[in-house]
Design an enzyme around this catalytic site. Sequence first.
Site, short mmCIF file in Angstrom:
data_model
loop_
_atom_site.label_atom_id
_atom_site.label_comp_id
_atom_site.label_asym_id
_atom_site.label_seq_id
_atom_site.Cartn_x
_atom_site.Cartn_y
_atom_site.Cartn_z
N HIS A 68 37.75 44.14 55.55
CA HIS A 68 38.20 44.55 54.23
C HIS A 68 37.05 44.47 53.25
O HIS A 68 35.98 43.96 53.56
CB HIS A 68 39.36 43.67 53.74
CG HIS A 68 38.96 42.24 53.52
ND1 HIS A 68 38.70 41.37 54.57
CD2 HIS A 68 38.75 41.52 52.39
CE1 HIS A 68 38.37 40.19 54.09
NE2 HIS A 68 38.38 40.25 52.77
N ALA A 69 37.28 44.97 52.04
CA ALA A 69 36.32 44.86 50.95
C ALA A 69 37.12 44.79 49.65
O ALA A 69 38.36 44.79 49.68
CB ALA A 69 35.36 46.05 50.94
#
Length: 302
Positions: A68-69
């Site tokens: 994820h980011a």
Amino acid sequence: MATVSELLPEDAVRLDAAAGDWREAIRLAGELMTRTGTGTADYTAEMIRNVEENGPYIVIAPGFALAHARPSPAVLRTGMSWVRLARPVEFGHETNDPVDLVVGLAAEDKGAHQAALAELARLLADPATERALREASGPEALLALLSGTQAPGEATGNATGNAAGDGTADDRADQADQADQAEGSEQDSRDDRSERSRASASASVSASVHKILTVCGNGLGTSLFLKNTLEQVLARWGWTSHVTVEATDTVSAKGKAGEAVAVFTSREIAAALAELSVPVRVIEDFTSTAEVDGALRDTYDV
């Protein structure tokens, strides 16, 4: 808030995919989210850059990475992807490598996916369900397990790529089953020994509400996952009214540490929090209620 099965369409599931390294594994997860309209190619690049800058903290359990980011314009809507690798790859994590399951997460904000991560944490904490998810014969069977319409043991089969693999998933599942049985006996004994001390500690804690921070690089992925596992343990202890848990990022944690009795996080993130004035507890397996239970006991000396 949405569940895992609501955020994970069938077209975002790929089983027994080939990846040469961790970047390619994340890229596969990102491509699925691009295909299903969750994010753009830029978001895939952001997920890879997150690991390059912060280390492999997204590998939150043996064989499992939550890619994820941060929320960004590259996120089109909140959603997930699921990639099971034919052969595991190394992310560089000290204890949880190699990885054969990569779940991609794109979030528009910090709220919409909380229920989904809580659900995923509960599912992966159960050895039988975790094994069934890893061995699901196809996307439909996987989604049936995630939605609860199919029980573990009904969704597995001779999925393509398992025979060609090195037995990592089977070995890990067998070890998990054995460890779970031993852990259960040990846990019962430990619970008996500590019940009175925990009750005593609860009496002192109940005088005020304490806070524990769970911390990751972005404050919306692995920290939420760990928050959910910690809350499971607190519920088992009967301490949910005494201790609150807040998921946050590394920058915010430095400002909020004065409000907390402890910080729970990964080894990689702990290195960035070394100067905090409160105890920083390193958790290797974010799905392990036993490990989190031990860290909580250390925090309250029970």
